[in-house]
Scaffold this motif. Structure first.
Motif, PDB file in Angstrom:
ATOM      1  N   ASN A   6      99.578 -28.578  42.445  1.00  0.00           N
ATOM      2  CA  ASN A   6      99.567 -28.065  41.071  1.00  0.00           C
ATOM      3  C   ASN A   6      98.809 -26.750  40.977  1.00  0.00           C
ATOM      4  OD1 ASN A   6     101.057 -30.269  40.220  1.00  0.00           O
ATOM      5  ND2 ASN A   6      99.263 -31.428  39.533  1.00  0.00           N
ATOM      6  N   ALA A   7      97.663 -26.694  41.679  1.00  0.00           N
ATOM      7  CA  ALA A   7      96.863 -25.465  41.644  1.00  0.00           C
ATOM      8  C   ALA A   7      97.626 -24.306  42.268  1.00  0.00           C
ATOM      9  CB  ALA A   7      95.539 -25.700  42.380  1.00  0.00           C
ATOM     10  N   ALA A   8      98.275 -24.558  43.407  1.00  0.00           N
ATOM     11  CA  ALA A   8      99.037 -23.489  44.069  1.00  0.00           C
ATOM     12  C   ALA A   8     100.221 -23.054  43.224  1.00  0.00           C
ATOM     13  CB  ALA A   8      99.506 -23.972  45.440  1.00  0.00           C
ATOM     14  N   SER A   9     100.850 -24.013  42.543  1.00  0.00           N
ATOM     15  CA  SER A   9     101.998 -23.677  41.687  1.00  0.00           C
ATOM     16  C   SER A   9     101.602 -22.703  40.586  1.00  0.00           C
ATOM     17  CB  SER A   9     102.582 -24.953  41.076  1.00  0.00           C
ATOM     18  OG  SER A   9     103.129 -25.795  42.067  1.00  0.00           O
ATOM     19  N   LYS A  10     100.395 -22.891  40.042  1.00  0.00           N
ATOM     20  CA  LYS A  10      99.927 -22.001  38.974  1.00  0.00           C
ATOM     21  C   LYS A  10      99.678 -20.584  39.501  1.00  0.00           C
ATOM     22  CE  LYS A  10      97.744 -25.691  36.275  1.00  0.00           C
ATOM     23  NZ  LYS A  10      96.455 -26.242  35.775  1.00  0.00           N
ATOM     24  N   GLN A  11      99.316 -20.473  40.795  1.00  0.00           N
ATOM     25  CA  GLN A  11      98.981 -19.163  41.366  1.00  0.00           C
ATOM     26  C   GLN A  11     100.209 -18.406  41.863  1.00  0.00           C
ATOM     27  OE1 GLN A  11      95.889 -19.722  44.359  1.00  0.00           O
ATOM     28  NE2 GLN A  11      94.945 -21.322  43.091  1.00  0.00           N
ATOM     29  N   VAL A  12     101.329 -19.132  42.053  1.00  0.00           N
ATOM     30  CA  VAL A  12     102.531 -18.488  42.572  1.00  0.00           C
ATOM     31  C   VAL A  12     103.003 -17.380  41.639  1.00  0.00           C
ATOM     32  CG1 VAL A  12     105.003 -18.824  42.996  1.00  0.00           C
ATOM     33  CG2 VAL A  12     103.361 -20.404  43.973  1.00  0.00           C
ATOM     34  N   GLY A  13     103.043 -17.672  40.357  1.00  0.00           N
ATOM     35  CA  GLY A  13     103.518 -16.689  39.376  1.00  0.00           C
ATOM     36  C   GLY A  13     102.636 -15.458  39.334  1.00  0.00           C
ATOM     37  N   ALA A  14     101.320 -15.681  39.419  1.00  0.00           N
ATOM     38  CA  ALA A  14     100.385 -14.551  39.377  1.00  0.00           C
ATOM     39  C   ALA A  14     100.573 -13.643  40.587  1.00  0.00           C
ATOM     40  CB  ALA A  14      98.953 -15.083  39.331  1.00  0.00           C
ATOM     41  N   ALA A  15     100.780 -14.242  41.761  1.00  0.00           N
ATOM     42  CA  ALA A  15     100.981 -13.448  42.973  1.00  0.00           C
ATOM     43  C   ALA A  15     102.275 -12.651  42.879  1.00  0.00           C
ATOM     44  CB  ALA A  15     101.004 -14.356  44.202  1.00  0.00           C
TER      45      ALA A  15
END
Length: 429
Positions: free
Chosen positions: A52-61
């Motif tokens: 879940n944490a990585a999923s939230k960061q994918v869009g930002a990257a």
């Protein structure tokens, strides 16, 4: 089924309780499976959080144009998703393994149950009635001329094989009268609610009361998967399956008269003469479902209901408490009632009355909602024969036998027999 939390908290107590039944310690095996299950659940939860944490960061990257970080995070999400699925599968497998193991372990007996190896170590509690004396050698039920050809094993064997009987005429009517007498007594005097239930049930019902998975060979299964009930305990107790009842509706006391079916797989060579041990028989069964704190009180009540049938018929009996080596799989404590059979010159079981605590309710997820508004708790269940109709017929015939082979019938049955009082050559007179 057993409470895994109780085993975690007191493994030594659990093993000591199994030892009373003559079983080896099992807590280490159970807790090992439980630990693996819990670890898989925890790992799945941690992996899910990382996913879940990585999923939230994918869009930002992606928005920042950081392609390398985007690809790393996307790969991490995929890895963690796969890990979650693998751990959930492992947790499910361990959960099924734990449940299957717990399903095969018998109930914990109460402290007051006497220690013993087998039926020879059962303890007599009391006797009722005087054993009759005769001026002649008493016969067994199938030898009486008063019964005559109306207890027919030959025609039953032609139809179905051994351990079946065909009753007709006056003998059949006495058998029917006994069932009616028992039902009327339990409903009108003891306040039980009469039921008519199916005799074919699904796997889940047999699992709930403990006939499955360990004792499948003792019962009959149809080609389409239904099971023929060995007793109405199965149907009546499963009324609570998956339910959450209000405490105010407890206790629920039921009774049913049904045909019952048992393969008698472990009784080869035993009781082959007469109708004492049959593949098909009738029973009036009592079941109580109640608050766990009331179970012992209800157990005493239930056994007196069964005793009242025997006393009303004037049949001598004794009450015994079963020892740890003879008690049934699902029982915490069991009283057996044994009726006197003059033809065998001994007492034979006619009723078994057991309290199972929360063991069966936990297997079938039967709960009640406490009156104080607390969380739902597991119900307590009890069952008992009130009575086995065929065995009661045997006792009536043998205890009422006369020197000429006729049978004097109990007064309590006269209203059910049109005022007839005696069996002569299979006919009521």
């Amino acid at each position: 089924m057993h409470d895994i939390r109780a085993i975690r908290e007191n493994p030594e107590t659990f093993d000591a309780a199994l030892a009373r039944r003559g079983l080896e310690p099992m807590s280490a095996q159970i807790l090992s499976i439980d630990e693996a299950r819990r670890k898989a659940i925890q790992t799945a939860e941690e992996a899910k959080a990382e996913q879940n944490a990585a999923s939230k960061q994918v869009g930002a990257a992606k928005a920042a144009g950081n392609d390398a970080e985007f690809e790393r995070l996307r790969a991490l999400v995929a890895d963690k998703k796969a890990e979650v699925a693998a751990m959930q599968t492992e947790a499910g497998a361990k959960d099924a393994e734990l449940r299957d193991l717990l399903m095969t372990i018998p109930n914990i007996v109460l402290d007051e149950v006497p220690q013993g190896a087998d039926e020879d170590d059962n303890v007599e509690i009391r006797k009722w009635g005087d054993v009759p004396s005769y001026g002649f050698a008493p016969k067994e039920h199938y030898e009486l001329s008063g019964v005559g050809a109306n207890m027919d094993f030959e025609v039953a064997a032609k139809l179905s094989g051994s351990r079946f009987v065909a009753l007709r005429g006056g003998v059949a009517r006495v058998h029917r009268a006994l069932a009616q007498y028992m039902l009327d007594l339990h409903v009108d005097t003891h306040g039980l609610v009469e039921n008519i239930t199916p005799v074919l049930v699904r796997d889940e019902a047999m699992l709930g009361t403990g006939q499955l998975p360990k004792f499948s060979e003792d019962s009959y299964q149809t080609t389409n998967g239904w099971w023929l009930i060995p007793t109405a305990e199965v149907t009546l107790t499963n009324f609570a399956s998956g339910e959450v009842w209000d405490e105010a509706t407890l206790p629920r006391r039921y009774v049913a008269h049904t045909n019952c079916f048992r393969s008698e797989a472990g009784s080869a060579g035993k009781d082959t003469s007469g109708m004492l041990r049959q593949h098909q028989f009738e029973k009036v069964e009592m079941v109580t479902i109640c608050h766990p704190e009331k179970a012992i009180e209800e157990h005493e009540r239930m056994v007196t209901c069964a005793e009242a049938v025997l006393e009303g018929l004037g049949l001598p009996y004794r009450r015994i408490i079963l020892c740890t080596g003879d008690i049934g799989f699902g029982a915490q404590k069991t009283y057996d009632l044994e009726v006197w059979l003059p033809g065998q010159n001994t007492y034979r079981e006619i009723s078994s009355v057991s309290t199972c605590g929360q063991f069966q309710a936990r297997r079938m997820n039967g709960r009640f909602k406490p009156a104080d508004g607390g969380k739902p708790e597991f119900l307590a269940t009890l069952n008992g024969s009130g009575l086995a109709v065929g065995r009661c017929l045997i006792a009536v015939l043998e205890n009422g036998q006369q020197e000429d082979g006729s049978v004097v019938l109990p007064e309590a049955l006269h209203p059910y027999l049109g005022g007839k009082t005696k069996l002569v050559e299979g006919a009521l007179v």
